[in-house]
Write a protein that holds these residues in place. Structure first.
Motif, mmCIF file in Angstrom:
data_model
loop_
_atom_site.group_PDB
_atom_site.id
_atom_site.type_symbol
_atom_site.label_atom_id
_atom_site.label_comp_id
_atom_site.label_asym_id
_atom_site.label_seq_id
_atom_site.Cartn_x
_atom_site.Cartn_y
_atom_site.Cartn_z
ATOM 1 N N VAL A 4 -22.453 -29.270 -36.854
ATOM 2 C CA VAL A 4 -24.145 -30.249 -37.509
ATOM 3 C C VAL A 4 -23.621 -31.680 -36.874
ATOM 4 C CG1 VAL A 4 -24.542 -31.010 -39.300
ATOM 5 C CG2 VAL A 4 -23.770 -28.804 -38.808
ATOM 6 N N ARG A 5 -24.141 -32.086 -36.274
ATOM 7 C CA ARG A 5 -23.720 -33.600 -35.988
ATOM 8 C C ARG A 5 -24.573 -34.256 -37.024
ATOM 9 N NH1 ARG A 5 -24.063 -36.627 -30.062
ATOM 10 N NH2 ARG A 5 -23.571 -38.645 -31.099
ATOM 11 N N VAL A 6 -24.561 -35.344 -37.752
ATOM 12 C CA VAL A 6 -24.803 -36.904 -38.615
ATOM 13 C C VAL A 6 -24.341 -37.601 -38.058
ATOM 14 C CG1 VAL A 6 -24.956 -37.403 -40.545
ATOM 15 C CG2 VAL A 6 -24.546 -34.863 -40.863
ATOM 16 N N THR A 7 -25.688 -38.263 -37.682
ATOM 17 C CA THR A 7 -25.570 -40.405 -37.038
ATOM 18 C C THR A 7 -25.727 -41.111 -38.596
ATOM 19 O OG1 THR A 7 -25.566 -38.971 -35.240
ATOM 20 C CG2 THR A 7 -26.247 -42.183 -35.743
ATOM 21 N N HIS A 8 -25.262 -41.742 -39.645
ATOM 22 C CA HIS A 8 -25.567 -43.013 -39.990
ATOM 23 C C HIS A 8 -25.976 -43.771 -39.009
ATOM 24 C CE1 HIS A 8 -24.736 -45.213 -43.964
ATOM 25 N NE2 HIS A 8 -26.105 -44.739 -43.818
ATOM 26 N N ILE A 9 -28.215 -44.481 -39.665
ATOM 27 C CA ILE A 9 -27.994 -45.408 -38.860
ATOM 28 C C ILE A 9 -28.335 -46.476 -39.612
ATOM 29 C CG2 ILE A 9 -30.587 -46.038 -38.276
ATOM 30 C CD1 ILE A 9 -31.184 -42.562 -37.592
ATOM 31 N N GLY A 10 -28.155 -46.326 -40.984
ATOM 32 C CA GLY A 10 -27.602 -47.465 -41.898
ATOM 33 C C GLY A 10 -28.725 -47.584 -43.173
ATOM 34 N N GLY A 11 -28.208 -47.710 -44.046
ATOM 35 C CA GLY A 11 -28.622 -47.579 -46.044
ATOM 36 C C GLY A 11 -29.404 -46.338 -45.851
ATOM 37 N N PRO A 12 -29.781 -45.854 -45.807
ATOM 38 C CA PRO A 12 -30.143 -44.218 -46.475
ATOM 39 C C PRO A 12 -30.464 -43.406 -45.212
ATOM 40 C CG PRO A 12 -32.510 -45.449 -46.999
ATOM 41 C CD PRO A 12 -31.520 -46.303 -46.427
ATOM 42 N N THR A 48 -29.329 -56.289 -43.352
ATOM 43 C CA THR A 48 -28.748 -56.071 -41.963
ATOM 44 C C THR A 48 -29.269 -55.140 -41.515
ATOM 45 O OG1 THR A 48 -26.316 -55.492 -43.401
ATOM 46 C CG2 THR A 48 -26.325 -54.220 -40.951
ATOM 47 N N GLY A 49 -29.315 -54.361 -39.850
ATOM 48 C CA GLY A 49 -30.492 -53.943 -39.017
ATOM 49 C C GLY A 49 -29.726 -53.051 -38.749
ATOM 50 N N PRO A 50 -30.301 -51.501 -37.658
ATOM 51 C CA PRO A 50 -30.458 -50.311 -38.441
ATOM 52 C C PRO A 50 -29.354 -49.960 -36.659
ATOM 53 C CG PRO A 50 -32.302 -51.046 -36.633
ATOM 54 C CD PRO A 50 -32.267 -52.231 -37.944
ATOM 55 N N ALA A 51 -28.337 -49.472 -37.112
ATOM 56 C CA ALA A 51 -27.834 -48.927 -35.472
ATOM 57 C C ALA A 51 -27.836 -48.362 -34.800
ATOM 58 C CB ALA A 51 -26.319 -48.294 -36.331
#
Length: 261
Positions: A4-12, A48-51
């Motif tokens: 499983v790969r999880v990428t945090h883009i920002g906020g939720p 803050t904007g998205p990654a």
């Protein structure tokens, strides 16, 4: 959790990649700087904007939307993405507002993602209360999501959604075995309601994780907006003194993106 790969883009907002599926949670892709109204005298400024942009994320198969009526969980660019995503799972009220392709669930209802070329994934809606007791008529419907698929060795992947710690959330570990949890944190507060909070505090997160006992804890929904009253430092402090080795299970996903003062 294996494979499983999880990428945090920002906020939720996260991208979950598993078994050939690309699953996006609570899409927020607007640039920083704007203030949004949440109703009833509440609101927040995006700092803050998205990654990653939607173009950088690429096509997704499914969007899991905890709720549609607050811009820190679904903003304008997120709505554009929903319109071109084949499967959207959200609350029943949200599905009525959004229309096709949104599918509505209430707590403990489930649906199955099916594709002839990929393993099926069962999505179970989990309970949320987005604020103190009696706040649901004002804060609206919210759900979390537990994901099950063949070959899981240690339990579900659970996205808590925006919630405080209350009896129905405490019931989740009695009904599910959780391997990885994406915690919606931030201890959301608004000047108009004083010290009342509308998402998990760091202390509540520790208490919840002591009940759930996940192997992996991933914080999200704690940065990027002015209404978050607790950020990474408060969360780290709470877990550093937590019993049962919970602090060792805390994993911060990298974020690099544009911010405004």
């Amino acid at each position: 959790m294996k494979d499983v790969r999880v990428t945090h883009i920002g906020g939720p907002t996260t991208l979950i990649e598993v078994a050939g599926w690309r699953i996006l949670t609570d899409p927020t892709f607007d640039p920083p700087g704007r203030r949004y109204s949440f109703g009833w005298g509440t609101g927040s400024r995006k700092t803050t904007g998205p990654a990653l942009s939607p173009e950088q994320v690429g096509p997704v198969d499914v969007i899991l939307l905890s709720h549609d009526h607050h811009a820190d969980n679904l903003d304008n660019r997120g709505r554009e993405l929903i319109a071109r995503t084949p499967v959207v799972i959200t609350t029943r009220a949200g599905a009525r507002r959004l229309g096709d392709p949104a599918q509505g669930l209430q707590a403990w209802e489930k649906t199955v993602l099916r594709d002839p070329d990929r393993p099926a994934i069962t999505v179970i809606a989990t309970p949320c209360r987005h604020g103190p007791a009696l706040s649901r008529p004002i804060a609206g419907q919210v759900i979390g999501f537990a994901l099950h698929w063949p070959g899981q060795e240690h339990g579900a992947l659970w996205v808590t959604g925006d919630t405080v710690l209350y009896p129905a959330v405490r019931d989740v570990p009695r009904r599910l075995t959780v391997d990885t949890v994406l915690l919606h944190l931030g201890a959301v507060r608004f000047p108009i309601t004083g010290r009342l909070h509308y998402s998990l505090t760091a202390a509540e997160a520790v208490e919840l994780c002591r009940l759930v006992r996940p192997r992996t804890i991933i914080p999200v929904h704690y940065e990027g907006w002015s209404h978050f009253s607790q950020g990474r430092q408060a969360i780290e402090r709470a877990f550093a003194t937590a019993p049962d080795g919970l602090g060792e299970r805390l994993h911060w996903l990298p974020l690099t993106r544009q911010s405004v003062d």
